[in-house]
Motif scaffolding. Sequence first.
Motif, PDB file in Angstrom:
ATOM      1  N   GLY A 252      53.207  58.368  16.531  1.00  0.00           N
ATOM      2  CA  GLY A 252      51.540  57.881  17.108  1.00  0.00           C
ATOM      3  C   GLY A 252      52.023  57.040  18.567  1.00  0.00           C
ATOM      4  O   GLY A 252      51.156  57.931  19.359  1.00  0.00           O
ATOM      5  N   ALA A 253      52.742  56.207  18.242  1.00  0.00           N
ATOM      6  CA  ALA A 253      52.745  54.934  19.500  1.00  0.00           C
ATOM      7  C   ALA A 253      53.204  55.591  20.054  1.00  0.00           C
ATOM      8  O   ALA A 253      52.540  55.586  21.815  1.00  0.00           O
ATOM      9  N   ARG A 254      54.562  56.428  20.571  1.00  0.00           N
ATOM     10  CA  ARG A 254      55.306  57.199  21.822  1.00  0.00           C
ATOM     11  C   ARG A 254      54.373  58.000  22.037  1.00  0.00           C
ATOM     12  O   ARG A 254      54.008  58.829  23.370  1.00  0.00           O
ATOM     13  N   SER A 255      53.324  59.526  21.299  1.00  0.00           N
ATOM     14  CA  SER A 255      52.867  60.143  21.700  1.00  0.00           C
ATOM     15  C   SER A 255      51.469  59.504  22.822  1.00  0.00           C
ATOM     16  O   SER A 255      51.636  60.200  23.853  1.00  0.00           O
ATOM     17  N   ALA A 256      50.836  58.253  21.912  1.00  0.00           N
ATOM     18  CA  ALA A 256      49.854  57.656  22.911  1.00  0.00           C
ATOM     19  C   ALA A 256      49.889  57.575  24.567  1.00  0.00           C
ATOM     20  O   ALA A 256      49.682  57.577  25.613  1.00  0.00           O
ATOM     21  N   LEU A 257      51.662  56.916  24.150  1.00  0.00           N
ATOM     22  CA  LEU A 257      51.780  56.326  25.750  1.00  0.00           C
ATOM     23  C   LEU A 257      52.676  57.257  26.404  1.00  0.00           C
ATOM     24  O   LEU A 257      52.120  57.287  27.782  1.00  0.00           O
ATOM     25  N   VAL A 258      52.832  58.315  25.635  1.00  0.00           N
ATOM     26  CA  VAL A 258      53.241  59.524  26.997  1.00  0.00           C
ATOM     27  C   VAL A 258      52.342  59.895  27.449  1.00  0.00           C
ATOM     28  O   VAL A 258      52.047  59.801  28.781  1.00  0.00           O
ATOM     29  N   GLU A 259      51.092  60.288  27.231  1.00  0.00           N
ATOM     30  CA  GLU A 259      49.744  60.685  27.362  1.00  0.00           C
ATOM     31  C   GLU A 259      49.318  59.501  28.419  1.00  0.00           C
ATOM     32  O   GLU A 259      48.656  59.937  29.327  1.00  0.00           O
ATOM     33  N   SER A 260      49.067  58.016  28.337  1.00  0.00           N
ATOM     34  CA  SER A 260      48.917  57.509  28.906  1.00  0.00           C
ATOM     35  C   SER A 260      49.690  57.343  30.381  1.00  0.00           C
ATOM     36  O   SER A 260      48.863  56.702  31.167  1.00  0.00           O
ATOM     37  N   ARG A 261      51.088  57.587  30.054  1.00  0.00           N
ATOM     38  CA  ARG A 261      51.442  57.855  31.166  1.00  0.00           C
ATOM     39  C   ARG A 261      51.209  58.196  32.654  1.00  0.00           C
ATOM     40  O   ARG A 261      51.046  57.831  33.567  1.00  0.00           O
ATOM     41  N   ALA A 262      50.568  59.202  31.873  1.00  0.00           N
ATOM     42  CA  ALA A 262      51.008  59.984  32.557  1.00  0.00           C
ATOM     43  C   ALA A 262      49.328  60.422  33.192  1.00  0.00           C
ATOM     44  O   ALA A 262      49.140  60.762  34.835  1.00  0.00           O
ATOM     45  N   HIS A 263      47.970  59.981  33.039  1.00  0.00           N
ATOM     46  CA  HIS A 263      47.047  59.640  33.286  1.00  0.00           C
ATOM     47  C   HIS A 263      47.039  58.347  34.607  1.00  0.00           C
ATOM     48  O   HIS A 263      46.705  58.903  35.577  1.00  0.00           O
ATOM     49  N   PHE A 264      48.630  57.002  34.368  1.00  0.00           N
ATOM     50  CA  PHE A 264      48.384  56.101  35.559  1.00  0.00           C
ATOM     51  C   PHE A 264      48.783  56.626  36.253  1.00  0.00           C
ATOM     52  O   PHE A 264      48.820  56.115  37.287  1.00  0.00           O
ATOM     53  N   GLU A 265      49.984  57.838  36.373  1.00  0.00           N
ATOM     54  CA  GLU A 265      50.815  58.554  37.102  1.00  0.00           C
ATOM     55  C   GLU A 265      49.577  59.492  37.890  1.00  0.00           C
ATOM     56  O   GLU A 265      50.148  59.867  39.798  1.00  0.00           O
ATOM     57  N   ALA A 266      48.238  60.352  37.430  1.00  0.00           N
ATOM     58  CA  ALA A 266      47.637  60.802  37.735  1.00  0.00           C
ATOM     59  C   ALA A 266      47.009  60.408  39.265  1.00  0.00           C
ATOM     60  O   ALA A 266      46.476  60.563  40.347  1.00  0.00           O
ATOM     61  N   VAL A 267      46.811  58.889  38.670  1.00  0.00           N
ATOM     62  CA  VAL A 267      45.685  58.422  39.531  1.00  0.00           C
ATOM     63  C   VAL A 267      46.744  57.415  40.549  1.00  0.00           C
ATOM     64  O   VAL A 267      45.978  56.962  41.370  1.00  0.00           O
ATOM     65  N   LYS A 268      47.756  57.684  40.237  1.00  0.00           N
ATOM     66  CA  LYS A 268      48.567  56.413  41.497  1.00  0.00           C
ATOM     67  C   LYS A 268      48.617  55.367  41.061  1.00  0.00           C
ATOM     68  O   LYS A 268      48.276  54.471  41.585  1.00  0.00           O
ATOM     69  N   HIS A 269      48.300  54.805  39.905  1.00  0.00           N
ATOM     70  CA  HIS A 269      48.519  53.235  39.373  1.00  0.00           C
ATOM     71  C   HIS A 269      49.507  53.232  38.363  1.00  0.00           C
ATOM     72  O   HIS A 269      49.782  52.786  37.729  1.00  0.00           O
ATOM     73  N   LEU A 270      50.722  52.295  40.041  1.00  0.00           N
ATOM     74  CA  LEU A 270      52.065  52.682  39.934  1.00  0.00           C
ATOM     75  C   LEU A 270      52.242  51.465  38.311  1.00  0.00           C
ATOM     76  O   LEU A 270      53.269  51.192  37.461  1.00  0.00           O
ATOM     77  N   SER A 271      51.256  50.295  38.335  1.00  0.00           N
ATOM     78  CA  SER A 271      51.510  49.214  37.935  1.00  0.00           C
ATOM     79  C   SER A 271      51.284  49.803  35.958  1.00  0.00           C
ATOM     80  O   SER A 271      52.639  48.969  34.970  1.00  0.00           O
ATOM     81  N   HIS A 272      50.408  50.035  35.797  1.00  0.00           N
ATOM     82  CA  HIS A 272      50.283  50.796  34.383  1.00  0.00           C
ATOM     83  C   HIS A 272      50.749  51.140  34.603  1.00  0.00           C
ATOM     84  O   HIS A 272      51.624  51.289  32.354  1.00  0.00           O
ATOM     85  N   ALA A 273      51.027  52.568  34.969  1.00  0.00           N
ATOM     86  CA  ALA A 273      52.094  53.607  34.199  1.00  0.00           C
ATOM     87  C   ALA A 273      54.291  52.681  34.011  1.00  0.00           C
ATOM     88  O   ALA A 273      54.435  53.755  33.086  1.00  0.00           O
ATOM     89  N   GLY A 274      53.897  52.565  34.815  1.00  0.00           N
ATOM     90  CA  GLY A 274      55.350  50.555  34.352  1.00  0.00           C
ATOM     91  C   GLY A 274      55.144  50.608  33.144  1.00  0.00           C
ATOM     92  O   GLY A 274      55.886  49.997  32.521  1.00  0.00           O
ATOM     93  N   ARG A 275      53.905  49.944  33.118  1.00  0.00           N
ATOM     94  CA  ARG A 275      53.796  49.461  31.746  1.00  0.00           C
ATOM     95  C   ARG A 275      53.612  49.524  30.278  1.00  0.00           C
ATOM     96  O   ARG A 275      54.118  50.670  29.642  1.00  0.00           O
TER      97      ARG A 275
END
Length: 328
Positions: A252-275
Amino acid sequence: AADDLADRIADAPTPEAREELLLAEPELVNDALIMALSRRAGQAAQDQNYPAAQAGFERMLDVARRVGNKRLEGEALQNLANAKYFQRNLQGALEAYEARLPLERERQDQSGIAAALLGIATIRYSFSEYATALSTYREALVIQERLDDTGAMATTLISTGNVLYLQGDYSAAIADYTRSRDLNRALPNAAGEADALEGLGRVFMAQGNYRAALDALNGVLAEGRARNDRNDQGAALLSIGDVLFRLGNLDGARSALVESRAHFEAVKHLSHAGRAWQGLALVDLVASRFTLAEDEYRKSGDSCGIAGDRECVAAAVAGLAFAQTAQD
């Protein structure tokens, strides 16, 4: 005529040139000119051109003082402080907020007093002067309650909750976040309610009450999805991934984090994508997927490096070392 003079004052290269313009047309040095200057500075602030906004509000302040309009002088100081704050000139912002406060007290303008107090409290919070920030926020809150300004109260209670959380007073923080949530719900203000829920989630995590944290954060996520705000969805999912990891739900954690990263990359928030990449790597490290974790820590470091987030880069390097050691 006032707009034309405001344009020429804005374009004047020196204080002497501005003084000459004001002396040449004294009949135009009035409230209309102050408001014309305010409109130009306000537009610059909306465009996030904060240096231009600061210069414009400084011109507004000069003319307001020249005319003797204390109300517009206070507004100019507040906006000038805001422009400096967004340039991270915190000391300059504090000085402007503090200059407004006695002026508004003299005028007995309760809304102006509250606004100045909130500005001062925010700067004290930024300086990590939490006790001073809390007392100042609460002074503003008393005025807002007297004015029955529900929206302002709901926002200020988020701020007091944040300070109380940082001070470790979790019970008081929960009380303020809960009150803010209830006020926002009554307005209704879904975004404000989500901010309160995010605060509650943070406190519940600190207390180890992960189930309650998950409930609160799912409320934040639902509000972000309703507004189609990808940044807010990414932030909620990043926290949800952390909670699920602590509960031992690695899938469940992995699924949430994959989706989180996709959102951050879409809005080009690279610092949060890195986290988010780091969160994924930690999940895979614990799941003994060491090669995958190594790759994710590298991607985290690259993303945070582009964003200039050195703390995040350092954490990625440390994680990379763990992943490599595990393989050795």
